[in-house]
Enzyme design. Structure first.
Site, PDB file in Angstrom:
ATOM      1  N   GLU A 163     110.329  30.708  -1.148  1.00  0.00           N
ATOM      2  CA  GLU A 163     111.105  29.680  -1.106  1.00  0.00           C
ATOM      3  C   GLU A 163     110.296  28.421  -0.580  1.00  0.00           C
ATOM      4  OE1 GLU A 163     112.300  32.592  -0.271  1.00  0.00           O
ATOM      5  OE2 GLU A 163     114.157  32.676  -1.109  1.00  0.00           O
ATOM      6  N   HIS A 194     123.815  36.442   5.506  1.00  0.00           N
ATOM      7  CA  HIS A 194     124.271  35.863   4.230  1.00  0.00           C
ATOM      8  C   HIS A 194     125.767  34.916   4.482  1.00  0.00           C
ATOM      9  CE1 HIS A 194     121.700  38.843   2.457  1.00  0.00           C
ATOM     10  NE2 HIS A 194     121.666  38.167   1.305  1.00  0.00           N
TER      11      HIS A 194
END
Lengths: 447, 408
Positions: B144, B213
């Site tokens: 990322e 998450h």
């Protein structure tokens, strides 16, 4: 070595062959020849779809002993012409004189903060950047003054930036560690190590995108990413080596290994200190070169830049170099062994080039003295310019936060904040500011 | 009723001054009032129009309201949208916006994990890689920080990347690039380089996805100078905000929500782009201003049904623009109702609600009859167990109770 011309790269293949994922049947192992400085071109099987990986063993990694051959060559086989020699010499002298002046100005209180000087490493900057076109990009770290100068940013703009004046290349908003130039494609100047490498990878991606998606067939811009030995233990470095090799991006990763990350010796922080070896692990050539010798650096740079322009992908070049000063002007530099410093001082790249130019009759002492004098004047003038330039005014504070200043939002009165005249004066209140409120009250009372 | 027209009129003129392309901007955010026939997944409701008689102040409803979204009669402006429109799900609306912008400008590209061949983990980019190729819809390795930085470097050199975080939480790994480079490079380069990236992805609390998450990154990113943040909540505003974000020269973070991707709505056939900086009036009212965004909008609207049945008249605003706040819409509402409740999914500490509370106190303190109430998620990592997870986020009964208490 002939420049093979621009090769149009095949777009990434959508489907890999399932039965032979590494295409071993088709691949021929490239001869492990010395990579650079030789007249043999590096051959990698061009028929491999880019999406498939090449086992690392087929990529060669060369060591700089190939350059020992060069010294024995006759004068008719010189590494550069007189013009090139003088250009490179002038660039290195500019780098050295400018950095020395920075030190003076810092101790006189003209510039502040963290200032990281490049003395001793000039061969890397001049060796690489003088081979670039204007459209090629350079990405650096906080030790970026000389990279900017080599790329063509005027000395007065850099000095002015260091003094924090509005005439600086970044309007005084960046400072020593954030040298940018849109005109000369200097993409920074980054304070955190490693964070410039992905940006460089992006610039290289743009180049490939222009060629393949926008169909600008003549776009062969390359990007150079400069960073140090400490950065080579950082995740961003490895992530970008992977992506650059995977997509064959036109980028050269130039490691300026000066053996020290502030006070941390490279050997104390790195499991395998030979950085060039990390290239082949990702599928690109890794080269080690003597970074104190501008001619050797230049030869390696030529090959690497040529590779990138032809679409053959990235290269990792480790330049063994040394910084004569401390990490920054605030660093007392007590940890490094004086004997080590003396060893590298004896290999001063400027002295080295001077010797080469004179011995090979490419220039006389007088020519070189003239260059030194000229550069002295350039640097003096840069200081004068910076001294006389105005500091940024209050109205500059809120400019350039957003490319589209509507990003400051809609104020209570319904108009965009940036339409408020006080905004351009820099006196608009974006948040509660006691000092400002009092100041404005006083100004009102004084009429 | 007249006041509604005036408000819409005023906003329409604001929009036309502020929009990028006034020829193409048919609709402002206020148009959603006339067009929304949303059927929700999260909250069941049918699309019956509300009787305008219910809008009398203090009046009790004569009939049960099944859809608390106000609608207004057609005006001449609305008649341009007399075409039927087409129905789609929120993730399809996002894709439509993306695709339209990629058609319009060849520099727009997508990068992220599994955006290409897989079509995106929530199918937002499905079908785009076969159409535009593997370079324009780039499947990245799992890196990322590096691919976000790569997007930023590409943006500095002329492209307009849309960077996807497979889950917004993963962008924590890209914080270095988002904060230092995305937010700051335009400034530190003295305005020489712009960073027209869009960073998007699903975030928020889902259905038992576990703590990592279920994060709300808008809390963490909001202090970064130089970026804009928007949150979409309906297919209509999802498409409009996606297009606006891509066209903006600023770096924009577009927050989607994991639970809202299957919302269905009929959106206009003709092209429209929304304003990034504007809030959306969901339900005009008189008693209390409820400010919310993303998924909590639906919890608020469900609470609003109950509240209307109990005789309250809440004004619901979906703030949409998380940074900067639309202080005009918010301010006008507060000047009318004098009471504010913020309902957010961020945690209590340091969330969007906390900033909004501060901004309202600073700017509109004189108009408040009571302290601002901020309903946020608990300051806990989101638990896995369903019951615990339910208690972590704000639920409609809590909103009803808060309004009842505030409006006593």
């Amino acid at each position: 070595m002939a420049f093979a011309g621009i090769k149009v790269i095949q777009p990434l293949a959508l489907h890999a062959s399932s039965s032979d994922p590494y295409n071993r049947a088709a691949k021929s192992i490239a001869t492990p020849s010395p990579f650079l400085g030789s007249t043999r071109t590096l051959r990698i099987n061009q028929s491999l779809p880019i999406a498939l990986s090449r086992p690392a063993s087929s990529i060669v990694a060369a060591v700089s002993d190939v350059f020992k051959e060069k010294k024995l060559k006759s004068t008719s086989d010189l590494l550069l012409t007189k013009e090139e020699g003088l250009e490179v010499y002038e660039d290195m002298i500019l780098g050295r004189a400018f950095e020395d002046m920075c030190a003076q100005m810092y101790y006189r209180g003209k510039m502040f903060g963290f200032v990281h000087l490049y003395n001793g490493q000039e061969a890397v900057s001049s060796g690489f950047i003088k081979l670039l076109k204007k459209e090629d990009s350079v990405v650096s770290t906080y030790r970026d003054h000389v990279h900017a100068l080599s790329k063509g940013v005027p000395a007065r703009a850099v000095m002015s930036e260091l003094f924090g004046k509005k005439t600086g290349c970044c309007r005084g908003q960046g400072g020593s560690m954030h040298m940018f130039s849109a005109e000369h494609n200097v993409l920074g100047g980054f304070a955190f190590i490693g964070e410039g490498i992905p940006v460089a990878t992006g610039a290289a991606f743009s180049s490939k995108y222009r060629r393949e998606v926008l169909k600008q067939a003549d776009c062969d811009h390359v990007t150079l990413a400069f960073f140090g030995d400490g950065t080579c233990n950082n995740g961003q470095f490895f992530e970008c080596l992977n992506m650059a090799a995977l997509w064959k991006l036109p980028i050269i990763f130039v490691v300026e290994n000066n053996l020290w990350a502030i006070g941390m010796s490279h050997l104390r922080s790195t499991s395998d200190p030979e950085i060039w070896k990390k290239g082949p692990a990702f599928g690109m050539p890794g080269v080690h070169v003597d970074g104190m010798d501008v001619l050797k650096v230049r030869e390696v740079a030529k090959e690497a830049i040529g590779r990138a322009r032809r679409g053959e992908g990235p290269t990792l070049v480790e330049c063994e170099t040394y910084r004569f000063r401390g990490h920054s002007l605030a660093d007392p530099d007590e940890l490094r062994d004086p004997a080590e410093k003396a060893r590298y001082a004896a290999r001063d790249p400027i002295t080295g080039l001077k010797k080469y130019l004179i011995e090979n009759k490419l220039a006389t002492e007088a020519d070189l003295k003239a260059i030194e004098k000229k550069i002295d004047e350039v640097v003096e003038e840069a200081v004068e310019f910076a001294d006389e330039s105005p500091a940024p005014s209050r109205s500059q504070l809120l400019e350039n936060v957003f490319a589209d200043p509507r990003g400051f939002g809609i104020g209570p009165d319904g108009s965009y904040r940036c339409e408020d005249p006080k905004f351009t004066e820099g006196t608009a209140q974006l948040c509660f500011d006691v000092e400002m409120k009092n100041l404005m009250l006083n100004m009102h009372l004084q009429g | 009723m007249a006041s509604i027209f005036q408000r819409v009129g005023a906003v329409a003129s604001l929009s036309s001054n502020a929009s990028f392309d006034t020829k193409k901007l048919h609709l402002s955010s206020r148009r959603s009032l006339s067009e929304r026939k949303a059927s929700f997944v999260v909250i069941r409701s049918d699309a019956a129009k509300m009787n305008t008689g219910l809008k009398k102040i203090g009046g009790r409803a004569d009939q049960l309201v099944t859809n608390a979204v106000a609608t207004k009669p057609d005006t001449s402006a609305a008649s341009t949208a007399s075409k039927p429109g087409h129905e789609l799900l929120l993730f399809e609306a996002l894709r439509e916006g993306l695709e339209e912008e990629m058609e319009r400008d060849q520099n727009v590209c997508i990068m992220g994990e599994d955006v290409g061949h897989y079509g995106g983990s929530y199918k937002v980019s499905k079908g785009l890689a076969p159409k535009y190729g593997d370079l324009r819809v780039l499947d990245t390795p799992i890196a990322e920080n590096a691919f976000t930085g790569m997007g930023i470097g590409a943006a500095m050199t002329g492209l307009r990347p849309v960077i996807e975080g497979m889950n917004m939480g993963f962008l924590l790994l890209a914080f270095n690039q988002i904060s230092n480079n995305c937010g700051m490079l335009h400034y530190t380069s003295g305005g020489q380089f712009k960073i027209p990236v869009v960073i998007r992805g699903p975030g928020g609390v889902g259905r038992q996805l576990g703590a990592e998450h279920s994060q709300r990154l808008e809390s963490y990113f909001q202090s970064i100078p130089g970026i804009q943040m928007v949150a979409c909540s309906t297919p209509y505003n999802a498409k409009g905000l996606m297009k606006a974000a891509i066209r903006s020269d600023n770096p924009v973070i577009l927050f989607e929500h994991v639970l809202l991707y299957n919302l269905k709505e009929t959106i206009p056939d003709e092209e429209y782009v929304l304003n990034l900086e504007e809030a959306e009036m969901v339900r005009p009212g008189e008693h209390v201003t409820i400010l919310t965004y993303s998924r909590m909008r639906y919890h608020v609207m469900q609470a609003a049904k109950t509240l209307v049945n109990k005789g309250f008249d809440p004004e619901v605003i979906d703030i949409r623009s998380l940074k900067p706040f639309d202080l005009h819409t918010i301010g006008n509402s507060i000047k009318k109702t004098h009471r504010v409740i913020i309902v957010e999914e961020c945690m209590r500490t340091g969330g969007i609600g906390a900033s909004l509370t501060a901004a309202i106190n600073e700017n509109f303190q004189d108009y408040l009859d009571a302290p601002i109430v901020c309903l946020s998620s608990q300051d806990v990592p989101t638990p896995y167990a369903g019951t615990l997870e339910e208690w972590t986020v704000v639920q409609p009964p809590q909103i009803v109770a808060a309004v009842e208490q505030l409006c006593r």
